[in-house]
Structures are given as structure tokens and as C-alpha cells.
Design an enzyme around this catalytic site. Structure first.
Site, PDB file in Angstrom:
ATOM      1  N   GLY A  64       0.937  -1.337  -0.016  1.00 41.92           N
ATOM      2  CA  GLY A  64      -0.041  -0.261  -0.022  1.00 41.92           C
ATOM      3  C   GLY A  64       0.839   1.097  -0.160  1.00 41.92           C
ATOM      4  O   GLY A  64       1.574   1.512   1.088  1.00 41.92           O
ATOM      5  N   ALA A  65       0.836   2.144  -0.987  1.00 37.13           N
ATOM      6  CA  ALA A  65       1.542   3.295  -1.188  1.00 37.13           C
ATOM      7  C   ALA A  65       1.916   4.200   0.114  1.00 37.13           C
ATOM      8  O   ALA A  65       2.817   4.445   0.644  1.00 37.13           O
ATOM      9  CB  ALA A  65       0.936   4.086  -2.244  1.00 37.13           C
ATOM     10  N   ARG A  80      10.293  -0.931  -4.395  1.00 34.98           N
ATOM     11  CA  ARG A  80       9.303  -1.027  -5.339  1.00 34.98           C
ATOM     12  C   ARG A  80       9.069   0.195  -6.278  1.00 34.98           C
ATOM     13  O   ARG A  80       9.337   1.375  -5.456  1.00 34.98           O
ATOM     14  CB  ARG A  80       8.090  -1.256  -4.598  1.00 34.98           C
ATOM     15  CG  ARG A  80       8.118  -2.746  -3.819  1.00 34.98           C
ATOM     16  CD  ARG A  80       6.774  -3.057  -3.404  1.00 34.98           C
ATOM     17  NE  ARG A  80       5.920  -3.487  -4.401  1.00 34.98           N
ATOM     18  CZ  ARG A  80       4.564  -3.345  -4.220  1.00 34.98           C
ATOM     19  NH1 ARG A  80       3.975  -3.506  -3.201  1.00 34.98           N
ATOM     20  NH2 ARG A  80       3.640  -3.881  -5.233  1.00 34.98           N
ATOM     21  N   ASP A  96      -1.238   4.455  -6.408  1.00 31.49           N
ATOM     22  CA  ASP A  96       0.032   4.481  -6.056  1.00 31.49           C
ATOM     23  C   ASP A  96       0.884   5.601  -6.654  1.00 31.49           C
ATOM     24  O   ASP A  96       2.032   6.038  -6.386  1.00 31.49           O
ATOM     25  CB  ASP A  96       0.720   3.160  -6.425  1.00 31.49           C
ATOM     26  CG  ASP A  96       0.174   2.073  -5.672  1.00 31.49           C
ATOM     27  OD1 ASP A  96       1.000   1.535  -4.730  1.00 31.49           O
ATOM     28  OD2 ASP A  96      -1.010   1.742  -5.886  1.00 31.49           O
ATOM     29  N   LYS A 149      -3.601  -0.936  -8.609  1.00 29.19           N
ATOM     30  CA  LYS A 149      -3.392  -2.093  -8.725  1.00 29.19           C
ATOM     31  C   LYS A 149      -3.980  -2.649 -10.015  1.00 29.19           C
ATOM     32  O   LYS A 149      -5.008  -2.091 -10.155  1.00 29.19           O
ATOM     33  CB  LYS A 149      -4.145  -2.751  -7.545  1.00 29.19           C
ATOM     34  CG  LYS A 149      -3.799  -4.317  -7.581  1.00 29.19           C
ATOM     35  CD  LYS A 149      -2.304  -4.849  -7.681  1.00 29.19           C
ATOM     36  CE  LYS A 149      -1.615  -4.121  -6.473  1.00 29.19           C
ATOM     37  NZ  LYS A 149      -0.213  -4.260  -6.259  1.00 29.19           N
TER      38      LYS A 149
END
Length: 346
Positions: free
Chosen positions: A45-46, A86, A236, A247
Site C-alpha cells: 500500500g503506497a 518498489r 500509487d 493495482k
């Protein structure tokens, strides 16, 4: 629910890989361990990734000071370790840059290294506290858009587990319920990592909010039947024109929502905006391991050796988005104007 927090023993997180079967908390004591937890989806989760990265940097600096390392060189290595985890979630890089600014300010003030370490712990804790407050503000603004009696579709998990607490998309739903509105939720399962099935449904059931789990390929069917009144998802990274990375599968939901004239909202903090990118074409898309697609919980569901594509995110074009809900208010088209105003606080 404490997704990620600073403790005297280290950074404590809930392991999201094993939910809902087990509620397992892990404590990490080095920046490398925090980075690996981000990389392997223990933390996801960002906004939560950004908070965890700030805590990881604080851990790394504290250890470097204790070891007597050259601090500027160590700090750069720590930041690079976090940045390599990420690529898509811009909150990660926002948190790194905020910690970098604080570090450079303290160095310019000739602050003793031991005090620099403690100041960076305090800065990371401030990021954590601000994220919770930000999510509550997003919830308040977004709740006004959700009518009483609505059924909301959400994709992936943009709840307390994806943030320091409360959530973005689920924060909107929580705030609407707190206002006394009768809200029900349809949650997409969100293949291949099943964040909707495992995490979103678990969160909502914990809160007593009615939720129905559906497969990703069922959304259009229920929209056609009139069962869904609006869609709220997280993000994100959001480009200057409103193109939004979320997502994988979000783009498909947005297309279906437009076809059925259903409002499609994105809920995200201002820190998710990347105004350096004119469009979503420049957003880096993370590719993840094939095993996430070919296996479920280590059980194979596809033939061995099959070719696999596994992008973790897709980009929803701005013209499919009704509004972007932030802590500073709701941005509406044209997003090139409204997002810059919100980012500037005007």
C-alpha cells in the site's frame, strides 16, 4: 489496527502475506530488513510503504551513528536501499526525499550526529501521525460524495492496512458509515495477490461494514444489474493530468464504470501526486514474480513452465475518473488545473 509503527525494539508491522488466516506481527531492527519487508509485500500500500521507508531510514541512520560510519555516505546508501524496493508507489520516494531534506538541514546546522539520528526518528514518527490524519481528512471529503444507501465497489486494498491507519478508499467508506449512512461494499478479489479477498474483506468485517466478495470478472455483471452505485479506489501514483496508477485491474473497472454511467473516484493523499509527469505514460510499472500468478499459497494452479506476465499495476486514463479525493478537497476535471491547485494548497 496498527499497520506499521515505531517501537523501542524496532519497526513493528503486521505481516499482510498471511492475513486473514493469521494475525502475525514482525519487528525489524535494520533498514535492510525493512526494505526486504517492503519488497516481499509484508508491508504494502503506497502510504504504508512511505511510512515504513521513513522508519527504515531512521533505523539505518541510528545504526550508522552507533557504528561510527561516515554519515553522509551511509545516509545515501540507506536511501538507495529503500528506493530500490518498489518502483511504482511515489509515496516511497516522497518519504525518502522528506527524510533527505531533514537530514541535509540538520547537517547544515552542524547538529551532532547522535541528535541527527534522534531527529530523524521524530521526523519518521511525524510522517506516520500525519498519514493517519490525512486519511481521516480524505474520508471526510469523500464521504460527502457517497449517498446514503449506496453500494460501493472497491478494487485491491486501500484501507488501514495500506496506510498508517484508517485508509484512503476504505477511509471514505468508513467516514460515510461514521456519518450514519447505510453503506454496503462489493470487493473485487484482486488477482493475483488477492488483496481484496484477503485484506479488504477482513478489514470491513472487523468494522462490521457489510461486504460481498466478488471475482474480478464479475464487476461488469453487477454494474449491469444496477447493484453498484459508485466505485472508490486508491492510487500509487497520479500524473499531472490525472492519469492514475493503481493495482492491476483498476483500468478495467474504470472502463466498466464509464459504460454503466457509474461515478469512479480515486482517493489518495497529495503525496501521491507526481506533477513531474505530464501523463501516466511515464509511470514505471512494476513486474512481479511469475509464481504469484501460477500459485496460490504455494499451491500450483497452472502448468509448470507456462509463460507468465505479471504487471502489478495499470494506469487508468484521466477521462475515466470522476474525481480525485485528497485531504485538501476533491479535484475535478480538468485535472491539470485542479491537481496543481490542491498541491499548492490553494
Amino acid at each position: 489496527m496498527r499497520t506499521v509503527e515505531w517501537t523501542p525494539a524496532g519497526v513493528r508491522v503486521i505481516d499482510q502475506r498471511v492475513l486473514p488466516g493469521s494475525e502475525l506481527y514482525r519487528t525489524y531492527t535494520t533498514c535492510e530488513e525493512v526494505a526486504e519487508a517492503i519488497r516481499t509485500m509484508v508491508i504494502r500500500g503506497a502510504p504504508a510503504i512511505g511510512v515504513a521507508a521513513a522508519f527504515g531510514i531512521a533505523l539505518g541512520v541510528r545504526a550508522s551513528v552507533a557504528a561510527g560510519e561516515d554519515l553522509p555516505a551511509a545516509f545515501e546508501r540507506i536511501c538507495q536501499t529503500m528506493a530500490a524496493t518498489r518502483p511504482t508507489a511515489v509515496n516511497l520516494f516522497w518519504a525518502i526525499e522528506r527524510m533527505r531534506r531533514q537530514f541535509e538541514h540538520l547537517r547544515a546546522e552542524k547538529t551532532p550526529e547522535a541528535l541527527i539520528a534522534e531527529a530523524l526518528v521524530a521526523e519518521a514518527q511525524a510522517i506516520h501521525a500525519e498519514d493517519i490524519a490525512t486519511c481521516r481528512q480524505i474520508g471526510r471529503h469523500g464521504a460527502e460524495l457517497i449517498p446514503d444507501g449506496a453500494t460501493v465497489l472497491t478494487h485491491c486494498n486501500a484501507g488501514a492496512l495500506a496506510t498508517a491507519g484508517y485508509g484512503t478508499a476504505l477511509g471514505v467508506i468508513r467516514a460515510a458509515v461514521e456519518q450514519g449512512k447505510r453503506i454496503t461494499v462489493y470487493a473485487d478479489e484482486t488477482r493475483p495477490f488477492l488483496q481484496g479477498a484477503r485484506l479488504t474483506t477482513w478489514e470491513l468485517m472487523q468494522d462490521g461494514i457489510p461486504v460481498t466478495l466478488i471475482c474480478d470478472n464479475m464487476a461488469g455483471h453487477f454494474m449491469k444489474l444496477g447493484r453498484i452505485n459508485c466505485v472508490v479506489v486508491g492510487a500509487d501514483r497520479i500524473a499531472a493530468n490525472g492519469d492514475t496508477a493503481n493495482k492491476i485491474g483498476t483500468y478495467m473497472v474504470a472502463v466498466l464504470a464509464q459504460r454503466h454511467r457509474i461515478p469512479f473516484y480515486v482517493a489518495a493523499p497529495v503525496s501521491t501526486l507526481d506533477l513531474t509527469l505530464e501523463t501516466g505514460d511515464g509511470i514505471p510499472i512494476e513486474d512481479r514474480a511469475a509464481q504469484e500468478v501460477t500459485h496460490i499459497a504455494s499451491v500450483p494452479i497452472a502448468p509448470a513452465g507456462v509463460a507468465v506476465a505479471n504487471p502489478a499495476f495499470d494506469v487508468t486514463p484521466h477521462d475515466l475518473i470522476t474525481g480525485i479525493i485528497t485531504e485538501r478537497g476533491v479535484a475535478y476535471p480538468p485535472f491539470t488545473v485542479s491537481l496543481r491547485r490542491l498541491a499548492a494548497g490553494t
